[in-house]
Write a protein that holds these residues in place. Structure first.
Motif, PDB file in Angstrom:
ATOM      1  N   ARG A   1      -6.468   0.611   0.048  1.00  0.00           N
ATOM      2  CA  ARG A   1      -5.261   0.406   0.863  1.00  0.00           C
ATOM      3  C   ARG A   1      -4.160  -0.257   0.049  1.00  0.00           C
ATOM      4  O   ARG A   1      -2.991   0.092   0.169  1.00  0.00           O
ATOM      5  CB  ARG A   1      -5.585  -0.411   2.103  1.00  0.00           C
ATOM      6  N   TRP A   2      -4.516  -1.230  -0.788  1.00  0.00           N
ATOM      7  CA  TRP A   2      -3.520  -1.876  -1.645  1.00  0.00           C
ATOM      8  C   TRP A   2      -2.969  -0.894  -2.662  1.00  0.00           C
ATOM      9  O   TRP A   2      -1.755  -0.813  -2.875  1.00  0.00           O
ATOM     10  CB  TRP A   2      -4.118  -3.083  -2.369  1.00  0.00           C
ATOM     11  N   LEU A   3      -3.847  -0.144  -3.329  1.00  0.00           N
ATOM     12  CA  LEU A   3      -3.410   0.754  -4.386  1.00  0.00           C
ATOM     13  C   LEU A   3      -2.628   1.953  -3.871  1.00  0.00           C
ATOM     14  O   LEU A   3      -1.774   2.484  -4.585  1.00  0.00           O
ATOM     15  CB  LEU A   3      -4.620   1.227  -5.205  1.00  0.00           C
ATOM     16  N   SER A   4      -2.901   2.393  -2.650  1.00  0.00           N
ATOM     17  CA  SER A   4      -2.189   3.548  -2.091  1.00  0.00           C
ATOM     18  C   SER A   4      -0.875   3.165  -1.423  1.00  0.00           C
ATOM     19  O   SER A   4      -0.110   4.031  -1.020  1.00  0.00           O
ATOM     20  CB  SER A   4      -3.081   4.282  -1.091  1.00  0.00           C
ATOM     21  N   GLY A   5      -0.624   1.859  -1.299  1.00  0.00           N
ATOM     22  CA  GLY A   5       0.632   1.419  -0.703  1.00  0.00           C
ATOM     23  C   GLY A   5       0.577   1.250   0.802  1.00  0.00           C
ATOM     24  O   GLY A   5       1.619   1.075   1.438  1.00  0.00           O
ATOM     25  N   SER A   6      -0.612   1.295   1.385  1.00  0.00           N
ATOM     26  CA  SER A   6      -0.724   1.093   2.834  1.00  0.00           C
ATOM     27  C   SER A   6      -0.325  -0.318   3.236  1.00  0.00           C
ATOM     28  O   SER A   6       0.212  -0.528   4.308  1.00  0.00           O
ATOM     29  CB  SER A   6      -2.151   1.357   3.306  1.00  0.00           C
ATOM     30  N   TYR A   7      -0.636  -1.273   2.365  1.00  0.00           N
ATOM     31  CA  TYR A   7      -0.218  -2.648   2.600  1.00  0.00           C
ATOM     32  C   TYR A   7       1.108  -2.836   1.866  1.00  0.00           C
ATOM     33  O   TYR A   7       1.231  -2.477   0.697  1.00  0.00           O
ATOM     34  CB  TYR A   7      -1.218  -3.651   2.030  1.00  0.00           C
ATOM     35  N   ALA A   8       2.076  -3.381   2.539  1.00  0.00           N
ATOM     36  CA  ALA A   8       3.361  -3.629   1.895  1.00  0.00           C
ATOM     37  C   ALA A   8       3.996  -4.861   2.502  1.00  0.00           C
ATOM     38  O   ALA A   8       3.837  -5.130   3.697  1.00  0.00           O
ATOM     39  CB  ALA A   8       4.280  -2.431   2.063  1.00  0.00           C
TER      40      ALA A   8
END
Length: 64
Positions: free
Chosen positions: A41-48
């Motif tokens: 999730r962090w690497l795919s940009g889901s968390y921002a």
């Protein structure tokens, strides 16, 4: 809190992905799978972190 300074299992926060109790090897997650889900999730940009756009991006910020 116990006298020896350790937290009791009932006070531990649940896994942020699935809600199960965490295990020591993967804290704060319950398993390697949940750790990998969170990393993805962090690497795919889901968390921002939300950012506020300013009107004048070319001008420097005003001193406080």
């Amino acid at each position: 809190m116990p006298a020896d300074g350790t937290k009791s299992a009932s006070a531990a926060k649940p896994c942020p992905i699935c809600g199960k109790p965490p295990v020591e090897a993967s804290k704060p997650f319950c398993s390697e799978r949940c750790r990998d889900v969170d990393l993805n999730r962090w690497l795919s940009g889901s968390y921002a972190i939300p950012a506020r756009e300013s009107d004048n991006e070319d001008e420097p910020d005003e001193p406080k």
